[in-house]
Design a protein around this motif. Structure first.
Motif, PDB file in Angstrom:
ATOM      1  N   PRO A   1       0.832  -1.213   0.000  1.00 28.39           N
ATOM      2  CA  PRO A   1       0.000   0.000   0.000  1.00 28.39           C
ATOM      3  C   PRO A   1       0.860   1.254   0.000  1.00 28.39           C
ATOM      4  CG  PRO A   1      -0.049  -1.086   2.146  1.00 28.39           C
ATOM      5  CD  PRO A   1       0.638  -2.027   1.223  1.00 28.39           C
ATOM      6  N   ALA A   2       0.238   2.371  -0.326  1.00 28.88           N
ATOM      7  CA  ALA A   2       0.973   3.621  -0.526  1.00 28.88           C
ATOM      8  C   ALA A   2       1.691   4.102   0.725  1.00 28.88           C
ATOM      9  CB  ALA A   2       0.023   4.696  -1.035  1.00 28.88           C
ATOM     10  N   HIS A   3       1.215   3.726   1.923  1.00 24.46           N
ATOM     11  CA  HIS A   3       1.848   4.240   3.134  1.00 24.46           C
ATOM     12  C   HIS A   3       3.137   3.493   3.487  1.00 24.46           C
ATOM     13  CE1 HIS A   3      -0.852   1.051   4.791  1.00 24.46           C
ATOM     14  NE2 HIS A   3       0.188   0.812   5.558  1.00 24.46           N
TER      15      HIS A   3
ATOM     16  N   PRO B   1       1.253  -9.124  23.864  1.00 21.10           N
ATOM     17  CA  PRO B   1      -0.165  -8.797  23.674  1.00 21.10           C
ATOM     18  C   PRO B   1      -0.318  -7.859  22.482  1.00 21.10           C
ATOM     19  CG  PRO B   1       0.506  -8.473  25.959  1.00 21.10           C
ATOM     20  CD  PRO B   1       1.756  -8.716  25.186  1.00 21.10           C
ATOM     21  N   GLU B   2      -1.424  -7.956  21.795  1.00 24.52           N
ATOM     22  CA  GLU B   2      -1.621  -7.169  20.587  1.00 24.52           C
ATOM     23  C   GLU B   2      -1.447  -5.680  20.833  1.00 24.52           C
ATOM     24  OE1 GLU B   2      -4.996  -6.499  17.081  1.00 24.52           O
ATOM     25  OE2 GLU B   2      -5.168  -8.163  18.502  1.00 24.52           O
ATOM     26  N   ALA B   3      -1.948  -5.184  21.956  1.00 26.73           N
ATOM     27  CA  ALA B   3      -1.875  -3.756  22.240  1.00 26.73           C
ATOM     28  C   ALA B   3      -0.444  -3.279  22.454  1.00 26.73           C
ATOM     29  CB  ALA B   3      -2.726  -3.412  23.463  1.00 26.73           C
ATOM     30  N   ALA B   4       0.468  -4.202  22.756  1.00 27.45           N
ATOM     31  CA  ALA B   4       1.850  -3.828  23.040  1.00 27.45           C
ATOM     32  C   ALA B   4       2.762  -3.936  21.819  1.00 27.45           C
ATOM     33  CB  ALA B   4       2.397  -4.706  24.172  1.00 27.45           C
ATOM     34  N   ARG B   5       2.256  -4.437  20.714  1.00 27.50           N
ATOM     35  CA  ARG B   5       3.129  -4.726  19.570  1.00 27.50           C
ATOM     36  C   ARG B   5       3.553  -3.478  18.806  1.00 27.50           C
ATOM     37  NH1 ARG B   5      -0.428  -9.923  17.481  1.00 27.50           N
ATOM     38  NH2 ARG B   5       0.062 -11.249  19.286  1.00 27.50           N
ATOM     39  N   LYS B   6       2.657  -2.552  18.609  1.00 29.24           N
ATOM     40  CA  LYS B   6       2.949  -1.310  17.877  1.00 29.24           C
ATOM     41  C   LYS B   6       3.657  -1.621  16.558  1.00 29.24           C
ATOM     42  CE  LYS B   6       2.829   1.454  22.079  1.00 29.24           C
ATOM     43  NZ  LYS B   6       3.511   2.434  22.950  1.00 29.24           N
ATOM     44  N   VAL B   7       4.923  -1.167  16.353  1.00 28.49           N
ATOM     45  CA  VAL B   7       5.582  -1.385  15.055  1.00 28.49           C
ATOM     46  C   VAL B   7       5.903  -2.860  14.814  1.00 28.49           C
ATOM     47  CG1 VAL B   7       6.555   0.926  14.964  1.00 28.49           C
ATOM     48  CG2 VAL B   7       7.894  -0.932  15.983  1.00 28.49           C
TER      49      VAL B   7
ATOM     50  N   LEU C   1      -0.111   4.365  11.807  1.00 22.25           N
ATOM     51  CA  LEU C   1       1.194   4.027  12.366  1.00 22.25           C
ATOM     52  C   LEU C   1       2.317   4.488  11.444  1.00 22.25           C
ATOM     53  CD1 LEU C   1       2.759   2.795  14.642  1.00 22.25           C
ATOM     54  CD2 LEU C   1       2.393   0.521  13.640  1.00 22.25           C
ATOM     55  N   ALA C   2       2.081   4.425  10.139  1.00 20.86           N
ATOM     56  CA  ALA C   2       3.096   4.896   9.185  1.00 20.86           C
ATOM     57  C   ALA C   2       3.361   6.385   9.378  1.00 20.86           C
ATOM     58  CB  ALA C   2       2.639   4.622   7.756  1.00 20.86           C
ATOM     59  N   ARG C   3       2.312   7.165   9.618  1.00 25.45           N
ATOM     60  CA  ARG C   3       2.488   8.599   9.853  1.00 25.45           C
ATOM     61  C   ARG C   3       3.286   8.842  11.138  1.00 25.45           C
ATOM     62  NH1 ARG C   3      -0.970  11.857   6.789  1.00 25.45           N
ATOM     63  NH2 ARG C   3      -2.477  10.678   5.535  1.00 25.45           N
ATOM     64  N   GLN C   4       3.022   8.064  12.163  1.00 26.27           N
ATOM     65  CA  GLN C   4       3.760   8.199  13.415  1.00 26.27           C
ATOM     66  C   GLN C   4       5.233   7.852  13.228  1.00 26.27           C
ATOM     67  OE1 GLN C   4       1.593   5.668  16.108  1.00 26.27           O
ATOM     68  NE2 GLN C   4      -0.208   7.012  16.181  1.00 26.27           N
ATOM     69  N   LEU C   5       5.495   6.786  12.483  1.00 25.15           N
ATOM     70  CA  LEU C   5       6.879   6.398  12.211  1.00 25.15           C
ATOM     71  C   LEU C   5       7.617   7.485  11.434  1.00 25.15           C
ATOM     72  CD1 LEU C   5       6.510   2.633  11.281  1.00 25.15           C
ATOM     73  CD2 LEU C   5       7.982   3.559  13.076  1.00 25.15           C
TER      74      LEU C   5
ATOM     75  N   LEU D   1      10.927   9.340  12.802  1.00 24.99           N
ATOM     76  CA  LEU D   1      12.203   9.283  12.097  1.00 24.99           C
ATOM     77  C   LEU D   1      12.662  10.668  11.665  1.00 24.99           C
ATOM     78  CD1 LEU D   1      11.600   6.090   9.933  1.00 24.99           C
ATOM     79  CD2 LEU D   1      13.233   6.335  11.812  1.00 24.99           C
ATOM     80  N   THR D   2      11.730  11.486  11.183  1.00 22.55           N
ATOM     81  CA  THR D   2      12.094  12.841  10.787  1.00 22.55           C
ATOM     82  C   THR D   2      12.648  13.617  11.962  1.00 22.55           C
ATOM     83  OG1 THR D   2      10.389  12.861   9.062  1.00 22.55           O
ATOM     84  CG2 THR D   2      11.221  14.993   9.808  1.00 22.55           C
ATOM     85  N   SER D   3      12.012  13.471  13.122  1.00 23.91           N
ATOM     86  CA  SER D   3      12.483  14.156  14.320  1.00 23.91           C
ATOM     87  C   SER D   3      13.887  13.705  14.713  1.00 23.91           C
ATOM     88  CB  SER D   3      11.508  13.917  15.473  1.00 23.91           C
ATOM     89  OG  SER D   3      12.005  14.471  16.681  1.00 23.91           O
TER      90      SER D   3
END
Length: 340
Positions: A264-266, A312-318, A326-330, A334-336
């Motif tokens: 996908p594009a992200h 646990p699923e909630a802890a997996r994140k990346v 999540l792509a926007r957060q990454l 990384l930019t920061s």
């Protein structure tokens, strides 16, 4: 180049409105699609004459300038490097498409013509309306693959790889394709990442006259090469990351190609990660590099769900599936970090 390796597998009976994309992707091998676009009006015009093909193309032209590469007769149709590999042997130029096409035709009978190479111009930008009768039905399968057009004389796109998958349609003239699987990269002696004639590193080996003293491993690549000659109306599926050289065999050639990714594009291109790894990992001590190899194998190159499977699923994140949010957060993270 001495013909070694094996012919590319062929498939007949495919139609522009019924592309076997899933089958091609699942096979992961190059496939010649004989006669796929033989009914395109552009193909039919080219079979009449070069002038008829030019007139047909110009019927869609908007008047916007196009960019192309130009080289003298000494280039021999092969955009590549000058000695030292820091400069290219062609120069970028801009012109009206009608002027460019007529200049190409004016040198058809030259024994050593200049090199004319208009590469990867988006059809919708320079020839809107061409797709109405000359297109492949990617959209019907939910795939975004805007076509690009390549126009020149007897030019050689030196062996390189592209990240997306590709279907290359020979519209006017004939083309010779020579392909190598991705594992042949070391045997193909890639040149600099920058500059490069088309945005991707190309082989330093001249296939027409290989220097085996400088490039001895090229013999190994030759042994596993795949090759095919395509006539106007034929097409070739080139899987992602397969190395390919494309040679225009006639004095005037037109090719239309479609690139599309499997993600996908992200999800960004892995080339960004390659540059970052060259910067961050390549020059570390060998012991550290081997340790990082293990880390990358665990997190990146192994099964996609392995690293997060015990969490646990909630802890997996990346470590779990990466969606647009999540792509926007990454990207922001990384930019920061890179801007510090």
């Amino acid at each position: 180049m001495t013909t070694l390796g094996s012919p590319i597998r062929e498939r007949d009976g495919c139609r522009p409105d019924a592309l076997p994309l899933d089958e091609l992707l699942a096979g992961g091998e190059p496939v010649v699609l004989r006669g796929l676009v033989r009914d395109w009006p552009l193909v039919q015009a080219g079979l009449v004459s070069h002038e008829a093909a030019v007139d047909y193309l110009l019927g869609f032209y908007t008047g916007k300038p196009v960019q192309y590469s130009h080289g003298g007769p000494e280039v021999g149709g092969r955009p590549a490097y000058k000695p030292g590999y820091t400069e290219l042997n062609t120069q970028p130029r801009r012109a009206r498409l009608d002027d460019y096409l007529r200049e190409v035709l004016s040198h058809r009978d030259d024994p050593r013509p200049p090199t004319f190479y208009m590469a990867s111009a988006l059809v919708d930008g320079c020839l809107p309306g061409l797709r109405a009768g000359n297109d492949l039905a990617f959209a019907a399968q939910g795939v975004e693959a805007p076509p690009a057009v390549w126009i020149g004389n007897r030019t050689i796109a030196s062996c390189h790889y592209d990240a997306p998958n590709n279907i290359a349609c020979v519209a006017v003239g004939r083309r010779r394709f020579t392909l190598f699987p991705p594992d042949q990269i070391a045997n193909l002696y890639p040149g600099p990442l920058e500059p490069s004639p088309g945005g991707q590193a190309i082989t330093l080996v001249d296939f027409a006259d290989p220097d085996f003293e400088r490039f001895p491993r090229f013999r190994e690549a030759q042994a596993v090469a795949r090759h095919a000659e395509l006539d106007a109306g034929d097409a070739l599926f080139i899987p992602s990351l397969w190395w390919h050289q494309v040679e225009g065999l006639d004095a005037f050639n037109v090719l239309v190609n479609y690139w599309w990714g499997s993600m996908p594009a992200h999800i960004p291109t892995p080339m960004h990660a390659l540059y970052h790894a060259l910067w961050a990992i390549r020059d570390r001590p060998e012991r550290e590099k081997q340790a990082w190899r293990e880390i990358f194998d665990y997190y990146v190159f192994g099964p996609a769900n392995r690293a997060g499977a015990h969490l646990p699923e909630a802890a997996r994140k990346v470590l779990g599936p990466i969606d647009d949010t999540l792509a926007r957060q990454l990207r922001a993270m990384l930019t920061s970090k890179l801007n510090r």
